[in-house]
Design a protein around this motif. Structure first.
Motif, mmCIF file in Angstrom:
data_model
loop_
_atom_site.group_PDB
_atom_site.id
_atom_site.type_symbol
_atom_site.label_atom_id
_atom_site.label_comp_id
_atom_site.label_asym_id
_atom_site.label_seq_id
_atom_site.Cartn_x
_atom_site.Cartn_y
_atom_site.Cartn_z
ATOM 1 N N UNK A 86 0.788 -1.224 0.054
ATOM 2 C CA UNK A 86 -0.021 0.100 0.146
ATOM 3 C C UNK A 86 0.890 1.419 -0.071
ATOM 4 N N UNK A 87 2.177 1.080 0.421
ATOM 5 C CA UNK A 87 2.843 2.202 0.390
ATOM 6 C C UNK A 87 3.510 2.887 -0.818
ATOM 7 N N UNK A 88 3.750 3.903 -1.206
ATOM 8 C CA UNK A 88 4.272 4.568 -2.366
ATOM 9 C C UNK A 88 3.468 5.913 -2.732
ATOM 10 N N UNK A 89 3.909 6.800 -3.728
ATOM 11 C CA UNK A 89 3.257 7.767 -4.244
ATOM 12 C C UNK A 89 1.717 7.318 -4.923
ATOM 13 N N UNK A 90 0.915 8.531 -5.031
ATOM 14 C CA UNK A 90 -0.278 8.264 -5.543
ATOM 15 C C UNK A 90 -0.361 9.380 -6.907
ATOM 16 N N UNK A 307 -8.792 14.625 1.599
ATOM 17 C CA UNK A 307 -7.729 13.456 1.247
ATOM 18 C C UNK A 307 -7.629 12.427 2.299
ATOM 19 N N UNK A 308 -9.062 12.235 2.703
ATOM 20 C CA UNK A 308 -9.062 10.885 3.818
ATOM 21 C C UNK A 308 -8.311 11.335 5.010
ATOM 22 N N UNK A 325 -5.363 4.975 -0.270
ATOM 23 C CA UNK A 325 -5.198 3.597 0.171
ATOM 24 C C UNK A 325 -5.431 3.481 1.767
ATOM 25 N N UNK A 326 -5.589 4.606 2.432
ATOM 26 C CA UNK A 326 -5.909 4.588 3.836
ATOM 27 C C UNK A 326 -6.947 3.649 4.165
ATOM 28 N N UNK A 327 -8.315 3.782 3.560
ATOM 29 C CA UNK A 327 -9.309 2.857 3.756
ATOM 30 C C UNK A 327 -8.976 1.430 3.430
ATOM 31 N N UNK A 331 -9.193 -1.434 6.319
ATOM 32 C CA UNK A 331 -9.974 -2.890 5.980
ATOM 33 C C UNK A 331 -8.780 -4.148 6.183
ATOM 34 N N UNK A 332 -7.541 -3.716 5.804
ATOM 35 C CA UNK A 332 -6.500 -4.832 5.797
ATOM 36 C C UNK A 332 -6.343 -5.288 7.534
#
Length: 396
Positions: A86-90, A307-308, A325-327, A331-332
Motif C-alpha cells: 500500500x506504500x508509495x506515491x499516488x 484526502x482521507x 489507500x488509507x481505507x 480494512x487490512x
C-alpha cells in the motif's frame, strides 16, 4: 434513544458529535458520564476503555509512555507484511490538487468586480473558497509526505504551485514542522502542533475556546516560530519569492486582481476557522472522553474533501501510505483499528469543544522531550516515511 415530542422523527444525535441531546455534556469533569463524544466501530469489544478518571483541566495530560504509532506500525507489519504494497506515491494527487487550484483561481476571477463585503463575495469565500483552500491545505499535507511524485524535489515544486491560491507562502515551512510532529508526537517544545502554556492560561474557558476556534489558522501559522525555529533552506526562499511574485502580478497587472487576492486570503482564513472541515484540527489530537488516547480517526463522508485525513490513526501509523489507500489499510487490519475510539462527526467537533468543559486547551497529551531533540534540528530532512531511516543510515 427515546423519542422527543419536539422532534417529529427519531434522530440519532450521536451522528452529529456523540451527544444524545444538545443539553448534555455541560457538567465539569462529570465522573462516569454516559455521554461520549467518540465512538468505537466495534462496540461488542469496547471493554472498559471509557472507564477513566476525569482529566485535570489546569494542566496538559503528561505521559511517560512512547507515542503509540511506531509500536503499532511494527506489530501491524508483522501481522500483515502485505501492508508494504500500500506504500508509495499516488499519481492522482497532482491532478486533484491542480484541479482545485484551477477552481479557486476561476472563482476568484469571477469575483474580481464584486465588493469583498457583499453577501455574494463572503458566501463564496466561505462555501467555495473555504472548502477549496482547506482541500489545498491537505493536498500540501499529502505532498509533504512525498506522496504525489517519487522524487522529493518534484513534490516540493508541486507544493509551491498548490500553495498559490492560499495567498501566503507556507508549504515549505509546514513540511519541516509537520515531519517533526510525526517523529516527535507530543514532545513539549518540539511538536509545535501542541498548545503552549500561555494558551492554556489565556484560552481555557468558553470565550477563549471561541477565540481559538475562530482564529486557529493563525495559531498554527504563528506558534511554530515562537516555539521552535528551524533552519531555512533555499526552498524556503523559492517558495516566498514565487508566492510574492504571484501576488504582485495579480494585484498589479490583472484588473480586479486585488479583490482576487482578498478572496483567496479570506478563503484561507475561513478554511482554518469556523468551517465544518476545520473540525479535523481539533478532532485529530485533542483528548476526548477523559481518555489517554492522543490520536483519533474520523471515517465519515467529509473525507471526500480532505484526502482521507480523517483516517488519522492509520496515517500516523503509516505516513508512507497515500490518501487513496488509507481505507484499504484500515480494512487490512480491522483488529487494530475498529476498537479504537473515533469521532462520528467533524461538524460538531468545534461546537462540542467549545461547550464541553471536559475538553479544552488542556486536553492534549504532552511528553518531556528527549535530550537530543531539544538541540539544533538535524541536517537530515524528515519525510514522514521509510525515507527517514534510509537517510539516517546513509549519514551514519
Amino acid at each position: 434513544m427515546a423519542p422527543s415530542p419536539n422532534i417529529p422523527d427519531e434522530v440519532d444525535f450521536s451522528l452529529f458529535g456523540g451527544a444524545e441531546s444538545l443539553s448534555e455534556g455541560k457538567k465539569l469533569n462529570a465522573p462516569n458520564r454516559s455521554t461520549h463524544r467518540t465512538k468505537i466501530v466495534n462496540p461488542e469489544n469496547k471493554g472498559d476503555v471509557y472507564d477513566r478518571p476525569p482529566q485535570d483541566p489546569s494542566d496538559f495530560l503528561w505521559l511517560m509512555t512512547e507515542e503509540p504509532h511506531r509500536s503499532r506500525r511494527k506489530v501491524i507489519m508483522k501481522a500483515h507484511p502485505e501492508v508494504t504494497k500500500l506504500m508509495g506515491h499516488e499519481p492522482r494527487t497532482k491532478y486533484v490538487a491542480l484541479s482545485v487550484v484551477l477552481i479557486q483561481l476561476t472563482t476568484a476571477f469571477l469575483l474580481r468586480h464584486t465588493h469583498p463585503l457583499s453577501w455574494k463575495f463572503l458566501a463564496a469565500a466561505y462555501i467555495i473558497g473555504g472548502t477549496a483552500n482547506h482541500n489545498l491545505f491537505l493536498a500540501i499535507h499529502e505532498i509533504t509526505h512525498n506522496l504525489a511524485f517519487k522524487g522529493v524535489k518534484a513534490n516540493k515544486a508541486l507544493a509551491i504551485i498548490v500553495n498559490l491560491p492560499i495567498g501566503v507562502p507556507y508549504a515549505v515551512t509546514f513540511k519541516g514542522y509537520h515531519m517533526e510532529h510525526h517523529k516527535y508526537l507530543g514532545e513539549d517544545g518540539v511538536d509545535t502542533d501542541l498548545p503552549t502554556q500561555l494558551e492554556l492560561i489565556c484560552l481555557n474557558n468558553v470565550l477563549g475556546k471561541v477565540f481559538f476556534c475562530t482564529f486557529q489558522i493563525l495559531f498554527y501559522a504563528l506558534r511554530p516560530g515562537f516555539v521552535r525555529s528551524q533552519r531555512q533552506s533555499y526552498w524556503h526562499f523559492i517558495s516566498i519569492a514565487v508566492q510574492l511574485c504571484f501576488d504582485y502580478v495579480l494585484c498589479a497587472y490583472v484588473q480586479g486582481g486585488t479583490k482576487m487576492l482578498i478572496y483567496m486570503i479570506m478563503s484561507s482564513f475561513w478554511a482554518g476557522s469556523l468551517h465544518p472541515l476545520a473540525g479535523h484540527f481539533i478532532a485529530e489530537h485533542y483528548v476526548w472522553d477523559d481518555l489517554d488516547q492522543e490520536t483519533y480517526s474520523y471515517y465519515g463522508w467529509l473525507n471526500i474533501f480532505a484526502y482521507n485525513v480523517g483516517y488519522h490513526n492509520e496515517h500516523h501509523d503509516f505516513p508512507s501510505v497515500p490518501w487513496t489507500r488509507l481505507p484499504a489499510l484500515r480494512a487490512l487490519a480491522p483488529e487494530f483499528y475498529d476498537n479504537i475510539p473515533s469521532h462520528p462527526s467533524w461538524p460538531m467537533i468545534t461546537i462540542n469543544f467549545i461547550r464541553d468543559k471536559n475538553v479544552g486547551i488542556f486536553a492534549r497529551v504532552k511528553r518531556k522531550p528527549r535530550e537530543e531533540k531539544t538541540k539544533a534540528p538535524s541536517s537530515i530532512e524528515l519525510d514522514g516515511g521509510p525515507a527517514d531511516e534510509e537517510s539516517r543510515s546513509k549519514q551514519q
